[in-house]
Enzyme design. Structure first.
Site, PDB file in Angstrom:
ATOM      1  N   CYS A 107       0.958  -1.140  -0.104  1.00 13.46           N
ATOM      2  CA  CYS A 107      -0.035  -0.074   0.008  1.00 13.46           C
ATOM      3  C   CYS A 107       0.900   1.296   0.020  1.00 13.46           C
ATOM      4  CB  CYS A 107      -1.102   0.071   1.285  1.00 13.46           C
ATOM      5  SG  CYS A 107      -1.919   1.465   1.276  1.00 13.46           S
ATOM      6  N   GLU A 137       2.799  -5.427   8.800  1.00 14.96           N
ATOM      7  CA  GLU A 137       3.178  -4.086   8.391  1.00 14.96           C
ATOM      8  C   GLU A 137       4.499  -3.866   9.280  1.00 14.96           C
ATOM      9  OE1 GLU A 137       1.532   0.197   8.711  1.00 14.96           O
ATOM     10  OE2 GLU A 137      -0.036  -1.544   8.229  1.00 14.96           O
ATOM     11  N   CYS A 206      -3.650   5.541   8.329  1.00 17.28           N
ATOM     12  CA  CYS A 206      -4.429   5.836   6.945  1.00 17.28           C
ATOM     13  C   CYS A 206      -5.926   6.350   7.191  1.00 17.28           C
ATOM     14  CB  CYS A 206      -4.267   4.540   6.019  1.00 17.28           C
ATOM     15  SG  CYS A 206      -5.490   3.312   6.238  1.00 17.28           S
ATOM     16  N   SER A 235      -5.775  -6.499  11.245  1.00 23.23           N
ATOM     17  CA  SER A 235      -5.543  -5.335  12.398  1.00 23.23           C
ATOM     18  C   SER A 235      -6.668  -4.309  12.382  1.00 23.23           C
ATOM     19  CB  SER A 235      -4.301  -4.762  12.321  1.00 23.23           C
ATOM     20  OG  SER A 235      -4.103  -3.843  13.406  1.00 23.23           O
ATOM     21  N   SER A 279     -10.287  -4.796   4.692  1.00 24.62           N
ATOM     22  CA  SER A 279      -9.851  -5.886   3.718  1.00 24.62           C
ATOM     23  C   SER A 279     -11.126  -7.043   3.235  1.00 24.62           C
ATOM     24  CB  SER A 279      -8.617  -6.595   4.243  1.00 24.62           C
ATOM     25  OG  SER A 279      -8.849  -6.909   5.200  1.00 24.62           O
TER      26      SER A 279
END
Length: 325
Positions: A107, A137, A206, A235, A279
């Site tokens: 991303c 991540e 984000c 997450s 997601s």
């Protein structure tokens, strides 16, 4: 004489908006699907492209092969895709050594955090990463720099006891999918202890995480229960459940599919909130709503926290091929 079936009880549903796929997830899934269309199967994907079992299984049926490490990939000319969560620098290095054709579906907002850590490091700062240990991540972000350059802080308690090498040369970055409140508390503690600590110019959490949490905050206080559609290893989905609980929802649950619904837990619900992690595809939201519609007469309203029009282009090798077609 035909006896009419008993009337279904009414259930008000407050549907959170935005919910489900974000631009980074769309880009990652499109990367795998476009690679399959251009090159055929197999396409190797390091780690789950996004944290959703339905998405992963759908891509597997189309010819994607998911691996946890590049060592599992045979010598091949097939594309190798890096997942949306990002990878340590050692991963593309290994791919180059083995002459793999790679497509980086990280991303762009995760890549932004990677770049921030590199800039801080070049400027001689020690870096605090606020995030969850073991999350891909976090592993990828810490792996951008030499071992020890990035220190992980997961809680306010850890922020309270963190001892930097030099308090005057300190910076922080965050995982993109954290609870805004949790991250803010940790940042506040770090700033209280280290007033000179340098943060990002723009918040690392984000836009999609922020917007989905804001929608849940509006709905959670006025519903009897909240369903978050998403996977346990997601997450941002787990954080949505926590945000619902923290904002007054008596019962919040993370569900992957309609078959996971525990109907007894909703027996007394008059008003239900529904959202989905970044997601989780909309088809799973619809599946769960359809399951409720079989038992209840649904009155559905949408509660909107923000409008989203973010778009991320495909990785450059795929764009170059499309441009040449």
């Amino acid at each position: 004489m035909n006896v009419p079936p008993p009337a279904k009880p009414e259930l008000e549903v407050l549907l959170c908006s935005p919910r489900g796929f974000c631009a980074g997830v769309v880009r990652a899934i499109d990367t795998v699907e476009r690679a399959l269309a251009l090159y055929g199967a197999p396409v190797y994907v390091r780690h789950e492209i996004v944290h959703n079992r339905y998405v992963v299984e759908s891509l597997r049926k189309k010819g994607a092969i998911f691996v946890e490490e590049l060592a599992e990939v045979p010598e091949t000319g097939a594309p190798v895709v890096f997942s949306a969560h990002g990878v340590s620098k050692t991963v593309p290095d290994e791919a180059r050594q083995r002459n793999f054709f790679t497509l980086d579906a990280t991303c762009p907002l995760v890549t932004k955090v990677h770049r921030e850590t590199e800039i801080h490091y070049r400027r001689g700062r020690e870096i605090v990463l606020i995030g969850h240990s073991g999350h891909p991540e976090v592993v990828g972000t810490m792996g951008q720099l030499p071992s020890g350059a990035v220190r992980l802080v997961e809680t306010v308690e850890q922020a309270s006891t963190f001892v930097p090498k030099n308090a005057a040369r300190l910076a922080y970055v965050t995982q993109t999918t954290l609870s805004m409140e949790d991250a803010a508390e940790i940042v506040a503690k770090l700033k209280e202890r280290f007033p000179d600590i340098v943060g990002p110019h723009k918040d690392d959490i984000c836009y999609a995480t922020t917007n989905r949490q804001d929608a849940v905050k509006k709905v959670a206080p006025v519903v009897d229960a909240m369903i978050v559609v998403g996977s346990p290893n997601s997450s941002n989905s787990q954080r949505l459940k926590e945000v619902a609980e923290r904002n007054g929802c008596p019962y919040a649950v993370l569900l992957q599919r309609a078959e996971d619904i525990d109907w007894e837990r909703f027996a007394n619900a008059k008003r239900l909130g529904v959202t989905a992690g970044a997601s989780a595809p909309e088809v799973l939201v619809e599946e769960i709503l359809d399951a409720f519609a079989q038992r209840y007469t649904l009155n559905i309203d949408t509660v909107t926290a923000a409008e989203e029009d973010v778009f991320f282009p495909l990785p450059r090798p795929l764009r170059d091929i499309e441009a040449a077609e």
